[in-house]
Write a protein that holds these residues in place. Structure first.
Motif, short mmCIF file in Angstrom:
data_model
loop_
_atom_site.label_atom_id
_atom_site.label_comp_id
_atom_site.label_asym_id
_atom_site.label_seq_id
_atom_site.Cartn_x
_atom_site.Cartn_y
_atom_site.Cartn_z
N VAL A 165 9.45 1.00 2.60
CA VAL A 165 10.17 2.20 3.03
C VAL A 165 9.57 2.82 4.29
CG1 VAL A 165 10.77 4.56 2.34
CG2 VAL A 165 11.16 2.66 0.75
N ASN A 213 2.76 9.44 -6.14
CA ASN A 213 2.29 8.10 -5.82
C ASN A 213 0.90 8.20 -5.17
OD1 ASN A 213 2.27 5.32 -5.18
ND2 ASN A 213 3.13 5.75 -3.15
N ASP A 270 6.30 -1.31 -5.90
CA ASP A 270 5.42 -2.11 -5.02
C ASP A 270 6.16 -2.80 -3.88
OD1 ASP A 270 2.97 -1.60 -6.44
OD2 ASP A 270 3.58 -3.04 -7.97
N ASN A 271 7.07 -2.08 -3.23
CA ASN A 271 7.90 -2.72 -2.22
C ASN A 271 7.28 -2.84 -0.83
OD1 ASN A 271 10.25 -3.78 -3.23
ND2 ASN A 271 11.21 -1.78 -3.43
N PHE A 272 6.38 -1.97 -0.47
CA PHE A 272 5.76 -1.98 0.87
C PHE A 272 6.79 -1.92 1.99
CE2 PHE A 272 2.68 -4.26 -1.77
CZ PHE A 272 1.43 -3.91 -1.28
N ASP A 288 0.64 8.23 -1.54
CA ASP A 288 1.25 9.39 -0.89
C ASP A 288 0.32 10.60 -0.98
OD1 ASP A 288 3.22 7.54 -0.78
OD2 ASP A 288 4.62 8.57 -2.11
N LEU A 290 7.03 11.35 0.25
CA LEU A 290 6.33 11.41 -1.04
C LEU A 290 7.27 11.00 -2.16
CD1 LEU A 290 3.95 14.18 -2.17
CD2 LEU A 290 5.92 13.68 -3.57
N VAL A 323 8.73 15.40 2.27
CA VAL A 323 10.13 14.97 2.08
C VAL A 323 10.16 13.93 0.96
CG1 VAL A 323 12.12 13.85 3.13
CG2 VAL A 323 10.71 15.40 4.50
N1 AMP Z 1 12.23 8.04 -2.86
C1 AMP Z 1 11.30 8.27 -1.92
N2 AMP Z 1 11.12 9.51 -1.40
C2 AMP Z 1 10.19 9.74 -0.44
N3 AMP Z 1 9.38 8.80 0.04
C3 AMP Z 1 9.50 7.55 -0.44
C4 AMP Z 1 10.46 7.20 -1.44
N4 AMP Z 1 10.34 5.89 -1.71
C5 AMP Z 1 9.34 5.42 -0.93
N5 AMP Z 1 8.83 6.42 -0.16
C6 AMP Z 1 7.72 6.34 0.81
O1 AMP Z 1 7.56 5.01 1.22
C7 AMP Z 1 6.29 4.49 0.78
C8 AMP Z 1 6.43 3.03 0.42
O2 AMP Z 1 7.32 2.87 -0.66
P1 AMP Z 1 7.88 1.45 -1.13
O3 AMP Z 1 8.40 0.77 0.06
O4 AMP Z 1 8.95 1.81 -2.12
O5 AMP Z 1 6.73 0.72 -1.77
C9 AMP Z 1 5.87 5.42 -0.34
O6 AMP Z 1 4.47 5.43 -0.49
C10 AMP Z 1 6.41 6.76 0.15
O7 AMP Z 1 5.58 7.32 1.15
#
Ligand code: AMP
Ligand code: FAD
Lengths: 260, 321
Positions: free
Chosen positions: A128, A36, A124-126, A39, A7, A60
């Motif tokens: 993580v 988010n 908007d990285n898609f 999330d 999250l 987490v």
């Molecule tokens: N700092 C963070 N802490 C926990 N979950 C994260 C974090 N950054 C990204 N996520 C998780 O990864 C997903 C995709 O994030 P992103 O790749 O940054 O667009 C998010 O919707 C979260 O579920």
């Protein structure tokens, strides 16, 4: 079923974006912060899985101190416990750094499922979700709108261009959410009261036993932020009647702009 | 090809997705700058024949990974095969389309290869040796220039954002040995409606919002069909249950950048604008002269959409005759 939800706390989507004086970060002084939205779907889905199959839901998050508010909201929705990895350097990490830290934190918790958002609506990285799964050596399925757990397998319907695809994976697995998966519940008043007593474990990177080498150097770095290209001032199409306006619009789109 | 550019093609039942050509054209531009080879990788089953076509978009070499297990996309099989190839050939730059498949694949590949990835890139440039990608953040409310450090530098390019350039030429087609490796994801089935134009790839998008007032979107659909466009919707129209969530345009929906976007009965909330403001031409039809959408539109008509749309449809029909 032990579920972990990844999250992230992000600026509310109605926030106006202001570029800070350094030109590479945003001014977030009077921003309202929310979970988010993707999330939030993840929290809701984890709660439904718990209701159907038992187990617990652990939130987490990696972020600054105030991300505790977002975790608290998820606990008020019904999650059981939270882990905040509090790191002031989090802003400078790239997706792979973040995923390595999240994977290290998750290794300490037994789990069957990890649910993440498809993307965080700030950067908007898609990335993580998929990267965390890779670092934990488990499969992932992205953009899920429906799931079904049967024994030790999960079957997910994921959205693709023009439709959906069904994919099956053995548990443990990570999946990411897509709009349409569920309607997140609101935290109830009793839920909010109960959440005050639920545990939130605040950890540092050092507590996870990670050093700078293991986290890695950021491989992507923002060197400039710019406002999106300005649009030229628009033209209101005037005319005697709706008929003349419609005809003028179609003429412009056809003859001048050549888009139809 | 250790200095070269590799593009990962995306095909569905032997037809390449448009973004595949966009990725190749961008790849060609980069290889011309770096003076190196452009290699196109195609994964699928019995696809050698269609693979040849990629030569017309600038590929010097076309690598075909042909295996029945690659007929349908699964993240782990594709990641294994592509990661092996990249580890062997060490390209400098890898380009994919940021389709749903490309986003999924590029994120997993970047983690496997420990490579920098710019998701949803709109433009790419070199500053001396640095590769810099421009990508939207916060739903397009801000553009970030991101420098990629490491190898390979991965770019997932946004569909419809970069031009397709055809060239004279034929690439050499090579079949590679495929080792699928260990996988655990199982493809079960797909449910695709191929009769509809895909929203994120459409040249024209006609969207309806709460101003439609009911689930009957037949005017929007009729106009979309006439111009071979796709139908979009605001979140309010989706929340009302009038349209499926796959039609939603906006910060928590799809991001579209068509040549023409027509917003009908949509007020223009910031979250909606995030999904469509990179469209080339925006037209708004709204009965409220103060609706914020008009400040973003290139052309606006103030009026009742139920009166205006049928007249537009009639005019477009005249053109088609
Ligand atoms: N700092 C963070 N802490 C926990 N979950 C994260 C974090 N950054 C990204 N996520 C998780 O990864 C997903 C995709 O994030 P992103 O790749 O940054 O667009 C998010 O919707 C979260 O579920
Ligand atoms: C976390 C979050 C995420 C969100 N994500 C998105 C998103 O991804 N996409 C999105 O679209 N929204 C999103 N929203 C919602 C957004 O804030 C707006 O509520 C929504 O876009 C409004 O939709 P609308 O313009 O159709 O409806 P309204 O704002 O109600 O506007 C309807 C418009 O129709 C006009 N109208 C009415 N009748 C007629 C007629 N007969 N002829 C012509 N015009 C007429 C009215 O003048 C009005 O301007 C999000 C909100 C939140 C909180």
């Amino acid at each position: 079923m032990e579920s972990i939800v990844l999250l992230k706390q992000v600026p509310a989507t109605e926030s106006l974006v202001r570029i800070a004086a350094d030109g590479i970060s945003l001014n977030k002084d009077d921003v309202k912060w929310i979970i988010n939205p993707y999330d939030e779907f993840a929290v809701e889905e984890a709660l439904r899985i718990k209701e159907a199959h038992g187990g617990s839901v652990t939130i987490v998050s990696l972020g600054p101190e105030k991300a505790v508010e977002a975790i608290r909201t998820a606990l008020a929705m019904g999650a059981d416990k939270g882990v905040l990895i509090n790191d002031s350097a989090a802003e400078r990490y790239d997706s792979l750094n973040i995923a390595r830290i999240l994977a290290a934190a998750i290794k300490e918790v037994p789990f069957d499922l990890i649910i993440a958002g498809q993307r965080a609506v700030d950067n908007d990285n898609f990335q993580v979700g998929a990267a965390t799964a890779e670092f934990l050596s488990i499969p992932h399925i992205s953009m899920v709108i429906k799931q079904e757990i049967i024994d030790s397998k999960i079957r997910c319907h994921k959205t693709v261009e023009g439709g959906t695809v069904e994919i099956e994976a053995p548990i443990p697995v990570l999946f990411t959410t897509q709009r349409g998966l569920n309607e997140p519940r609101y935290a109830s008043l009793p839920g909010i009261m109960k959440a005050k007593k639920k545990p939130i474990d605040i950890k540092t990177i050092a507590d996870l036993g990670l050093d700078a080498d293991q986290i890695g150097k950021p491989l992507t770095r923002i060197i400039a932020l710019k406002p999106p290209p300005e649009r030229k001032a628009g033209i209101m199409i005037e005319g005697e009647s709706a008929q003349t306006k419609a005809a003028e619009l179609v003429r412009i789109l056809h003859e001048e702009e050549k888009v139809i | 090809m250790s200095q070269g550019v590799l593009t990962i093609s995306e095909q569905l039942e032997g037809n390449f997705r448009k973004v595949t050509y966009e990725a190749l054209s961008e790849g060609r531009r980069i290889t011309d700058h770096l003076d190196c080879d452009l290699v196109a990788m195609v994964l699928g089953s019995e696809i050698e024949d269609v693979a040849k076509e990629l030569g017309h978009y600038g590929a010097d070499r076309i690598i075909v990974a042909d295996n029945p297990q690659l007929y349908n996309y699964t993240t782990d099989a594709y990641t294994n095969v592509i990661a092996d190839f990249i580890t062997k050939e060490t390209p400098n730059v890898v380009i994919l389309g940021a389709s749903t498949q490309g986003k999924d694949l590029s994120a997993r590949l970047a983690a496997r290869l420990n490579a920098p990835l710019a998701m949803d890139s709109l433009a790419v440039r070199f500053d001396e040796d640095n590769l810099i990608a421009t990508r939207p953040m916060h739903g397009g409310k801000v553009m970030a220039d991101v420098v990629l450090e490491g190898k390979p530098k991965m770019l997932a390019i946004r569909p419809n954002a970069m031009p397709i350039i055809k060239v004279e030429g034929t690439g050499s087609v090579e079949k590679m040995d495929v080792d699928i490796g260990t996988t655990s994801l199982k493809f079960i089935e797909k449910h695709l409606d191929t009769s509809k134009v895909e929203l994120t790839e459409a040249d024209i998008v006609i969207s309806g919002g709460r101003g439609m007032g009911c689930p009957d979107f037949s005017l929007i659909e009729e106009l979309a069909q006439l111009v071979e466009g796709a139908v979009g919707a605001s979140r309010s129209a989706v929340d009302e249950g009038w349209r499926s969530s796959s039609d939603q345009v906006g910060q928590t929906g799809k991001v579209v950048s068509p040549n023409l976007y027509v917003a009908c009965g949509i007020s223009g909330a910031i979250q909606h604008l995030a999904g469509m403001s990179s469209s080339k031409i925006i037209v708004a039809i709204n009965q409220d002269a103060d609706a914020p959408i008009f400040s973003r539109a290139d052309y606006g008509i103030e009026g009742d959409l139920f009166e205006i749309l049928p007249l537009i449809i009639e005019e477009v029909r005249k053109l088609n005759k």
